[in-house]
Design a protein around this motif. Structure first.
Motif, PDB file in Angstrom:
ATOM      1  N   ILE A  60       4.281  -2.090  -2.263  1.00  0.00           N
ATOM      2  CA  ILE A  60       3.873  -3.164  -3.171  1.00  0.00           C
ATOM      3  C   ILE A  60       4.191  -2.766  -4.605  1.00  0.00           C
ATOM      4  O   ILE A  60       4.762  -3.549  -5.381  1.00  0.00           O
ATOM      5  CB  ILE A  60       2.373  -3.474  -3.010  1.00  0.00           C
ATOM      6  CG1 ILE A  60       2.090  -4.088  -1.634  1.00  0.00           C
ATOM      7  CG2 ILE A  60       1.885  -4.413  -4.109  1.00  0.00           C
ATOM      8  CD1 ILE A  60       0.617  -4.330  -1.368  1.00  0.00           C
ATOM      9  N   LEU A  61       3.842  -1.529  -4.962  1.00  0.00           N
ATOM     10  CA  LEU A  61       4.099  -1.052  -6.321  1.00  0.00           C
ATOM     11  C   LEU A  61       5.592  -0.903  -6.576  1.00  0.00           C
ATOM     12  O   LEU A  61       6.080  -1.220  -7.666  1.00  0.00           O
ATOM     13  CB  LEU A  61       3.394   0.284  -6.545  1.00  0.00           C
ATOM     14  CG  LEU A  61       1.871   0.279  -6.421  1.00  0.00           C
ATOM     15  CD1 LEU A  61       1.303   1.670  -6.687  1.00  0.00           C
ATOM     16  CD2 LEU A  61       1.248  -0.720  -7.376  1.00  0.00           C
ATOM     17  N   ARG A  62       6.318  -0.436  -5.579  1.00  0.00           N
ATOM     18  CA  ARG A  62       7.765  -0.289  -5.743  1.00  0.00           C
ATOM     19  C   ARG A  62       8.441  -1.651  -5.919  1.00  0.00           C
ATOM     20  O   ARG A  62       9.337  -1.806  -6.754  1.00  0.00           O
ATOM     21  CB  ARG A  62       8.371   0.444  -4.542  1.00  0.00           C
ATOM     22  CG  ARG A  62       8.180   1.955  -4.596  1.00  0.00           C
ATOM     23  CD  ARG A  62       8.740   2.633  -3.358  1.00  0.00           C
ATOM     24  NE  ARG A  62      10.123   2.254  -3.079  1.00  0.00           N
ATOM     25  CZ  ARG A  62      11.184   2.807  -3.669  1.00  0.00           C
ATOM     26  NH1 ARG A  62      11.036   3.727  -4.597  1.00  0.00           N
ATOM     27  NH2 ARG A  62      12.407   2.418  -3.323  1.00  0.00           N
ATOM     28  N   THR A  63       8.022  -2.625  -5.139  1.00  0.00           N
ATOM     29  CA  THR A  63       8.594  -3.965  -5.268  1.00  0.00           C
ATOM     30  C   THR A  63       8.304  -4.534  -6.648  1.00  0.00           C
ATOM     31  O   THR A  63       9.186  -5.128  -7.296  1.00  0.00           O
ATOM     32  CB  THR A  63       8.031  -4.893  -4.182  1.00  0.00           C
ATOM     33  OG1 THR A  63       8.378  -4.367  -2.886  1.00  0.00           O
ATOM     34  CG2 THR A  63       8.591  -6.301  -4.314  1.00  0.00           C
ATOM     35  N   LEU A  92       3.651 -11.384   2.509  1.00  0.00           N
ATOM     36  CA  LEU A  92       3.382 -10.130   3.215  1.00  0.00           C
ATOM     37  C   LEU A  92       2.536  -9.200   2.350  1.00  0.00           C
ATOM     38  O   LEU A  92       1.581  -8.568   2.842  1.00  0.00           O
ATOM     39  CB  LEU A  92       4.703  -9.463   3.584  1.00  0.00           C
ATOM     40  CG  LEU A  92       4.641  -8.244   4.502  1.00  0.00           C
ATOM     41  CD1 LEU A  92       4.030  -8.622   5.853  1.00  0.00           C
ATOM     42  CD2 LEU A  92       6.036  -7.667   4.697  1.00  0.00           C
ATOM     43  N   MET A  93       2.837  -9.116   1.069  1.00  0.00           N
ATOM     44  CA  MET A  93       2.077  -8.247   0.163  1.00  0.00           C
ATOM     45  C   MET A  93       0.638  -8.749   0.010  1.00  0.00           C
ATOM     46  O   MET A  93      -0.303  -7.948  -0.042  1.00  0.00           O
ATOM     47  CB  MET A  93       2.781  -8.151  -1.194  1.00  0.00           C
ATOM     48  CG  MET A  93       4.130  -7.441  -1.119  1.00  0.00           C
ATOM     49  SD  MET A  93       4.792  -6.908  -2.730  1.00  0.00           S
ATOM     50  CE  MET A  93       4.950  -8.472  -3.586  1.00  0.00           C
ATOM     51  N   LYS A  94       0.466 -10.054  -0.059  1.00  0.00           N
ATOM     52  CA  LYS A  94      -0.897 -10.601  -0.125  1.00  0.00           C
ATOM     53  C   LYS A  94      -1.698 -10.215   1.114  1.00  0.00           C
ATOM     54  O   LYS A  94      -2.888  -9.874   1.022  1.00  0.00           O
ATOM     55  CB  LYS A  94      -0.838 -12.129  -0.254  1.00  0.00           C
ATOM     56  CG  LYS A  94      -0.364 -12.621  -1.616  1.00  0.00           C
ATOM     57  CD  LYS A  94      -0.313 -14.144  -1.654  1.00  0.00           C
ATOM     58  CE  LYS A  94       0.125 -14.646  -3.019  1.00  0.00           C
ATOM     59  NZ  LYS A  94       0.219 -16.134  -3.069  1.00  0.00           N
ATOM     60  N   GLY A  95      -1.055 -10.263   2.280  1.00  0.00           N
ATOM     61  CA  GLY A  95      -1.722  -9.870   3.505  1.00  0.00           C
ATOM     62  C   GLY A  95      -2.097  -8.398   3.502  1.00  0.00           C
ATOM     63  O   GLY A  95      -3.168  -8.012   4.011  1.00  0.00           O
ATOM     64  N   MET A  96      -1.230  -7.561   2.932  1.00  0.00           N
ATOM     65  CA  MET A  96      -1.524  -6.133   2.841  1.00  0.00           C
ATOM     66  C   MET A  96      -2.744  -5.877   1.955  1.00  0.00           C
ATOM     67  O   MET A  96      -3.594  -5.039   2.269  1.00  0.00           O
ATOM     68  CB  MET A  96      -0.302  -5.390   2.296  1.00  0.00           C
ATOM     69  CG  MET A  96       0.899  -5.410   3.224  1.00  0.00           C
ATOM     70  SD  MET A  96       2.421  -4.851   2.398  1.00  0.00           S
ATOM     71  CE  MET A  96       2.044  -3.117   2.101  1.00  0.00           C
ATOM     72  N   VAL A  97      -2.813  -6.598   0.854  1.00  0.00           N
ATOM     73  CA  VAL A  97      -3.968  -6.452  -0.038  1.00  0.00           C
ATOM     74  C   VAL A  97      -5.245  -6.894   0.674  1.00  0.00           C
ATOM     75  O   VAL A  97      -6.273  -6.206   0.642  1.00  0.00           O
ATOM     76  CB  VAL A  97      -3.769  -7.262  -1.333  1.00  0.00           C
ATOM     77  CG1 VAL A  97      -5.039  -7.226  -2.184  1.00  0.00           C
ATOM     78  CG2 VAL A  97      -2.581  -6.731  -2.124  1.00  0.00           C
ATOM     79  N   ALA A  98      -5.161  -8.038   1.357  1.00  0.00           N
ATOM     80  CA  ALA A  98      -6.334  -8.570   2.059  1.00  0.00           C
ATOM     81  C   ALA A  98      -6.817  -7.630   3.163  1.00  0.00           C
ATOM     82  O   ALA A  98      -8.017  -7.553   3.451  1.00  0.00           O
ATOM     83  CB  ALA A  98      -6.001  -9.943   2.642  1.00  0.00           C
ATOM     84  N   SER A  99      -5.893  -6.887   3.767  1.00  0.00           N
ATOM     85  CA  SER A  99      -6.272  -5.984   4.858  1.00  0.00           C
ATOM     86  C   SER A  99      -6.841  -4.661   4.361  1.00  0.00           C
ATOM     87  O   SER A  99      -7.280  -3.828   5.162  1.00  0.00           O
ATOM     88  CB  SER A  99      -5.059  -5.709   5.750  1.00  0.00           C
ATOM     89  OG  SER A  99      -4.105  -4.896   5.069  1.00  0.00           O
ATOM     90  N   GLY A 100      -6.803  -4.454   3.057  1.00  0.00           N
ATOM     91  CA  GLY A 100      -7.372  -3.240   2.486  1.00  0.00           C
ATOM     92  C   GLY A 100      -6.413  -2.074   2.352  1.00  0.00           C
ATOM     93  O   GLY A 100      -6.824  -0.967   1.991  1.00  0.00           O
ATOM     94  N   GLU A 101      -5.126  -2.289   2.612  1.00  0.00           N
ATOM     95  CA  GLU A 101      -4.160  -1.192   2.534  1.00  0.00           C
ATOM     96  C   GLU A 101      -4.089  -0.582   1.131  1.00  0.00           C
ATOM     97  O   GLU A 101      -3.976   0.636   0.973  1.00  0.00           O
ATOM     98  CB  GLU A 101      -2.771  -1.671   2.958  1.00  0.00           C
ATOM     99  CG  GLU A 101      -2.528  -1.673   4.458  1.00  0.00           C
ATOM    100  CD  GLU A 101      -2.377  -0.260   5.021  1.00  0.00           C
ATOM    101  OE1 GLU A 101      -2.081   0.673   4.258  1.00  0.00           O
ATOM    102  OE2 GLU A 101      -2.574  -0.106   6.238  1.00  0.00           O
ATOM    103  N   VAL A 102      -4.173  -1.425   0.095  1.00  0.00           N
ATOM    104  CA  VAL A 102      -4.053  -0.928  -1.279  1.00  0.00           C
ATOM    105  C   VAL A 102      -5.208   0.011  -1.629  1.00  0.00           C
ATOM    106  O   VAL A 102      -5.053   0.928  -2.452  1.00  0.00           O
ATOM    107  CB  VAL A 102      -3.978  -2.112  -2.270  1.00  0.00           C
ATOM    108  CG1 VAL A 102      -3.955  -1.628  -3.716  1.00  0.00           C
ATOM    109  CG2 VAL A 102      -2.733  -2.948  -1.998  1.00  0.00           C
TER     110      VAL A 102
END
Length: 373
Positions: free
Chosen positions: A135-138, A159-169
């Motif tokens: 996410i940061l690289r993009t 896809l990035m929004k989903g990653m944030v919502a899933s707690g990956e960040v």
């Protein structure tokens, strides 16, 4: 054994940009074979070698498999049977997943050249979602290539929004986040980095204090202003980013991001000085107050940092803001005091300190008086 030029060198050559670093992937080789050809192995996570002549990096083709949360949770597989396409598939964006043969032929299994033509940042595969650092690289590539018209494609943003919502960040370590932030602050359009993070929701995790519309707008304006000045450093850019916050809030966030001490200190000074200067009366300036500000900035021991402070304040308050001009005038007037001359007059200890302060005050008063003439 075949070697392919990969990644940024291929991308930048297609964009007509200067190629600064050349990285290679080697297919069909073992570490023993590389060493036998004079390559020197570096790194421990996976086999990377330095060419004996050019010193360019040659990595053995590899795949990655997700094992845990965050960007550390991967196992790497590298062997002669890993193909070039398998190696390219593990990369983040299609524009970074192209290769050239040693004869110059383009290898583009994921349509990176099409996305270069369309000015799109697009993920290579769904495996993108396994690494929150992407996410940061993009966002950083968005900041680098924004002047060329690049934007994040809708599918990748989703896809990035989903990653944030899933707690990956949440699993990103601050030190790695800071590395990406520092690089992003020096990209061609650093504000685009934070705009992408805001749009996907990651900014609310990483710097929630600047996500409101008003604060974000002021932060981006200050960052853009500092960026447009010649030779500004990381400290100034970071202080501009946090300049709309209250001093304790800015310092707490700087510490949470594990920003270096120089970045923390300049952010603290900018956020402390901004309200004091805004609340001062330029028509009735007080020499004592101006001298106290110079003391607060540790101007006498850190004149270079004071110059950084003025650079940022000129962007957050405006270059011709009257109280800022008075502070600049006071600093120039007060630097003329020579402690050695006062020592020669017999001042010592506390008396010397009092004499230095008195002389500085008098010089500041005279300078202020001249501004009214």
């Amino acid at each position: 054994m075949q070697a392919y030029l990969v990644g940024g060198a291929v991308r930048d050559s297609l964009l007509g940009l200067e190629v600064k670093d050349r990285d290679w992937v080697v297919v069909g080789a073992t570490p023993r074979e590389m060493l036998s050809k004079g390559f020197k192995q570096v790194g421990s996570d996976f086999p990377v070698f330095l060419h004996p002549g050019t010193r360019e990096e040659y990595a053995l083709a590899r795949t990655e498999r997700k094992q845990g949360r965050g960007y550390h949770g991967f196992t790497v597989y590298s062997a002669p049977d890993v193909t070039l396409e398998q190696d390219l598939k593990r990369r983040d964006l299609t524009i970074n997943a192209m290769a050239r043969t040693e004869g110059g032929e383009l290898v583009d299994p994921f349509n990176g050249r099409r996305d270069i033509d369309d000015r799109k940042l697009r993920h290579v595969s769904e495996a993108f979602a396994e690494d929150p650092l992407r996410i940061l690289r993009t966002a950083r590539f968005a900041a680098r290539f924004h002047p060329l018209g690049f934007t994040v494609c809708d599918q990748t943003m989703a896809l990035m929004k989903g990653m944030v919502a899933s707690g990956e960040v949440d699993h990103l370590v601050p030190e790695r986040v800071w590395q990406e932030f520092q690089r992003a602050l020096h990209e061609k359009a650093p504000e685009a980095f934070f705009e992408v993070l805001r749009d996907c929701g990651a900014l609310a995790v990483l710097i929630p204090e600047i996500t409101s519309s008003a604060v974000f707008t002021r932060a981006m304006a200050a960052l853009r202003c500092v960026h447009n000045r010649a030779d500004t450093d990381t400290e100034e850019r970071f202080a501009a980013l946090l300049s709309s916050l209250d001093e304790p809030v800015a310092l707490a966030r700087a510490k949470a991001l594990k920003a270096p001490n120089d970045c923390q200190n300049l952010a603290r000074l900018v956020t402390a000085f901004t309200p004091q200067l805004r609340n001062s009366d330029p028509h009735n300036p007080e020499a004592d107050a101006l001298l106290n500000l110079l003391d607060q900035a540790d101007f006498w021991r850190r004149p270079e940092r004071f110059s950084q402070l003025l650079n940022v304040l000129e962007c957050t308050l405006s270059a011709d803001f009257p109280p800022l001009n008075l502070l600049r005038t006071a600093s120039k007037a007060a630097t003329g005091v020579e402690p050695k001359a006062l020592l020669a007059q017999g001042y010592k200890g506390k008396e010397l300190g009092d004499a230095i302060r008195h002389e500085r005050l008098e010089r500041i008063r005279d300078a202020i008086a001249h501004t009214k003439d």
